[in-house]
Design a protein around this motif. Structure first.
Motif, PDB file in Angstrom:
ATOM      1  N   GLN A   1      38.645  33.346  44.109  1.00 17.98           N
ATOM      2  CA  GLN A   1      39.963  32.939  43.607  1.00 17.98           C
ATOM      3  C   GLN A   1      39.878  31.899  42.496  1.00 17.98           C
ATOM      4  O   GLN A   1      40.729  31.829  41.626  1.00 17.98           O
TER       5      GLN A   1
ATOM      6  N   THR B   1      39.540  33.889  39.380  1.00 14.53           N
ATOM      7  CA  THR B   1      40.543  34.891  39.000  1.00 14.53           C
ATOM      8  C   THR B   1      41.975  34.354  38.954  1.00 14.53           C
ATOM      9  O   THR B   1      42.800  34.887  38.214  1.00 14.53           O
ATOM     10  N   GLU B   2      42.267  33.345  39.738  1.00 13.15           N
ATOM     11  CA  GLU B   2      43.646  32.866  39.794  1.00 13.15           C
ATOM     12  C   GLU B   2      43.890  31.791  38.758  1.00 13.15           C
ATOM     13  O   GLU B   2      43.054  30.912  38.544  1.00 13.15           O
TER      14      GLU B   2
END
Lengths: 333, 333, 333, 333
Positions: free
Chosen positions: A300, A303-304
């Motif tokens: 995460q 990607t976030e």
């Protein structure tokens, strides 16, 4: 790929990364995070917004939390230019580049210029802000991590080399970069104006999106204290990655997600890179991805990121495949 | 399950956890880890063994590294008794308990008693050691994590309640324990003699095996410094878990594996528990397993431990299923 | 002069220095100093008294501030014994020694024994206190220097060797002492029960008077933070000496005077001295007086101390002439 | 007295304080002080000179120790300009101002310009130096105080206002200043180019003389560690003042004298002052002289300073009478 040439006499004088503008769902929840936990100082607040600064900052704000009912987006990357004249030069330069720039009024700021960069990142420039007392030695007001000041922004963008060139034309200097092993491709770039390693960092990814805003904190002690306090105040799950030590950049860090999912980095201070003989430092991607001592971040973390309000992100030409914690554990097994 | 009653007038006076005896394959590799990285002081060394102490220790050694050609086992849990008379009382007490105890000669130690506890853990007691200079303010000899002193042992044993009762009969006092939620079963016990929370800790598992030996280090700074130095000296992968904050026990910690896989904990200092009104502190297993702020440890931290030389470990009646990092990530996904 | 022999089987079991009882003129002023500046936790308070503890203490109080209209005296040196039985043994022992001991009621304490030692120092012993939550990881309640716990008392007495012998007969062990160069005279003695270097220290001077009570604090950071906070909160002049590094004793320290002039020491943690082979460490007076790195203390640090309520201090046989800052500067000139 | 107007488009671009050149009697003694105690990294050394840098510096040197048989003087204040073109502009500007400037060769530096300022201070400007590895994360090479980088120079000059005006004409910006109470006279000025509070500071006194060169160090821990190490290595008497906290400037500090009596300051990091709205901060002389929490410095700290080689110092129009430790103690008595 050739590294763009530095521009020593820039078209206008950007001095530093200045302020972050977050749209948040619940001002009280954000205040608990930024003020009670991290320790930012409230310069002003009303029902619509909270203006925060670090304890060494005399400028009115380095964070604006704006109440917004829609999704938790990020509004604008705030930069400082040196003089009012630089603002006019900036407007002329952006206009000439086909990027429409316009002056707006923003509370507690001098004349403010809005424009988006070539990949659509909303920017905001001003030369002055209202002045507040520096609380650097007002120790009775120090709380949490005792944040000193905003240091830099990190963005995900689909085309890093193009972004690097654009900002270098504006006078930003490349301090460090990561390239795929054996190449000089600009995969990941650290750009600076203030004489420290970075004011803005571009990483490859779906974007433009804001990966994080970084704030400096004083000592080893404060890294542990803010994590401990987070656990006590119910923010343990907001600690996303760290404490750990960066490879490129060298600082101790800890990343947290605020109640809206916006990511901030707390890190400690940096070396100077103002000398002209300081060539950009190149890192092999394999080295940069290598664990220093902490385990890799969760997927995460790669990607976030926060969307910019009203900006549709685009896919990069090629998706990366960084070493996440999930991948690391699968390989170790 | 009832918690055993404390014995205020013990059969013999154990004063503290004293020294760890590791069998290692390569003394030079172990020396690089314990001396160059962690910062232990060499009291004596030859081709067969290295004797180490922390900078606040005046006793000759708290670690013995013995060269051994076989598997990397752990030899004995070293404890101190107060007087020579206590050694004789100890021998009588163990003999009476059907656990044959015998005196041996050990270098740099006074008369030394060897015996195994009821679950087969090899123990070693002595009342004195040779005395070395305390280097607590010999700052020019401080290196690495600047280890202060040995603090405690943690062991995996198949039957924790029985082990707890055995040690409490010897005069150990229960300072903290973890029980399955809603019960008072002794699942995990912290036992002490020296007035700090623990000299020996028993966790459930295949055993007896040594989970770790813990040493105290001074400050927040040293947690980061030793990790940073580990990365520089090629020991990054030896950092197994942390830095992080304990729930029960409360200390900051970092766990490392030495070149033979023996686990040590570096942690910071503790509160006092000598007062009689300090009832053992009970923790729910669900609370104790809860992440404080760091992510959970990898599965290996729960399952891997050092075998005692010549001791066949046994399965516990019931295997635990703790929250590992692997499980945490699977659930989060 | 011969050093008294240690008594390994003492007549009653004193476990540690426990609590300090100060008479103060203005509870609000004392609260500002002890709670807002130093960071002690309030266990209870009313118009007559405030009960304080450090963040690692589960006992109800280690400081009692009692409102008193007369001079700012010190009331009693509070010690812990292990069991109620030890209290009875203590009474018997003191009575036999011709020092009338009597039980009294004290709030939040178990049965409490009052007696004065052979030089007239008022002492108070108890085996238990009410229990309060340990706030060691309740970081949101940590303030100021984050005091951990009471560690020791230092007293001025006219006859140090006699005092040393008296306390050693009670089972106190001599950990360190200072002698005039070339002699073994007990000029200055560190005595302990809890396994750290000192619970009570006797220095030569007009007495009995209380020189200071010492509390442990966590890290380097807290030494500076508490001084900085003192400056902000109007307590700069209360910092009397330090931060600095002790010769004998080895710890970092800073001494402050509370609003009534009572002196406290904040210092960091200590080594263990429980092993029987740890002979008392002897220091030459000339070495002990030698500047470590800080300048010497002002004359007042040597001469000023708190009177015990109702106890007339006596002159020592010989007045000392320690190296004060005033003398140091005069010599340097 | 009016504060000179800032010059936003300076005649040439000075970027920062760069390097200090000390004449020393005994290179080995200086090396023990700067390398073994303080922890500077040796970039090069021979029989005539030692070149040192801090661990975050990529420039070849920020200290040059030159062996000299005469008195222990200070040679030149080293400054950086941005480009080679700035060097030429600087020469033209100084020449025009009637201050003869000339290019010289200096080892490991690019083209170097020598000139003296209007009060006779020998200066040295260069645009580049040889590049060395930054050792910021080479933790195995960190020693002593782990000095990060040179930060600023403080000089005593007979005419502070004139010096202030001269440097501001060169583009230096006034960040803070001290004035006699109720006036705006420039009694003491902090001037900067690099965006931190000061690159050069002018205090009133017999001069030009060098009061100190300041270097940044990382954390609270390092302040104590370097003092402790100084005591162990025989440099206790070299600690002249501190650790303490500055009023104006805000940093923690400790001042040491090197074996030739040259004074250095170790301090921790600073706030940014690059924004145009940051008016110079004015301090009343009475406030600035006020004790923060440490005691005042000894008289020698005010009066002693390094002579510049071959430069005859001049008396100021009026001698100051600052609060020395000697005076403080006399008043307290």
């Amino acid at each position: 790929m050739t590294i763009p040439k530095p521009v020593y006499n820039p078209p206008f004088n950007v001095t530093r990364a200045s302020h972050a503008v977050f749209n948040v769902k619940d001002l009280a929840a954000s205040r608990a995070f930024y003020v009670d936990l991290i320790g930012f100082v409230v310069s002003d607040e009303d029902n619509d917004a909270i203006y925060l600064r670090g304890v060494t900052e005399a400028c009115h704000h380095s964070i604006v939390l704006k109440h917004a009912t829609g999704p938790s987006t990020y509004e604008r990357v705030g930069m400082r230019v040196f003089t009012e004249e630089d603002l006019d030069k900036a407007k002329a330069w952006f206009d000439k580049a086909g990027l429409a720039a316009g002056f707006v009024e923003r509370p507690y700021q001098g004349r403010t210029l809005h424009v988006s960069d070539a990949q659509g990142t909303p920017l905001e420039f001003c030369a002055t802000m209202d002045v507040e007392p520096r609380l650097v030695v007002a120790f009775e007001h120090h709380r949490g991590a005792v944040p000193q000041r905003l240091d830099h922004f990190q963005l995900l963008v689909p085309d890093v080399p193009r972004q690097c060139e654009f900002y270098m034309t504006m006078g930003f200097r490349l301090s460090e970069y990561i390239s795929p092993d054996g190449t000089d491709d600009l995969m990941f770039v650290f750009l600076q104006r203030k004489g420290n390693p970075h004011d803005i960092v571009f990483a490859p990814g779906i974007g433009p999106r804001l990966h994080h805003v970084a704030f400096s904190i004083p000592e080893s002690y404060h890294f542990f204290y803010v994590c401990d306090l987070a656990a006590d105040l119910g923010f343990a799950d907001n600690i996303e990655y760290g404490p750990g030590r960066h490879g490129p950049g060298h600082a101790l860090f800890v990343y947290l997600r605020d109640p809206d999912g916006h990511r901030i980095e707390l890190f400690n201070t940096h070396y100077q890179v103002m000398d002209i003989e300081n060539e950009p430092v190149r890192w092999d991607a394999s080295y940069a991805a290598k664990r220093r001592w902490q385990l890799p971040p969760r997927r995460q973390w790669y990607t976030e990121a926060s969307l910019f309000a009203g900006v549709e992100p685009r896919e990069p030409a090629r998706r990366g495949d960084p070493l996440s914690l999930e991948k690391f554990l699968a390989v170790e097994k």
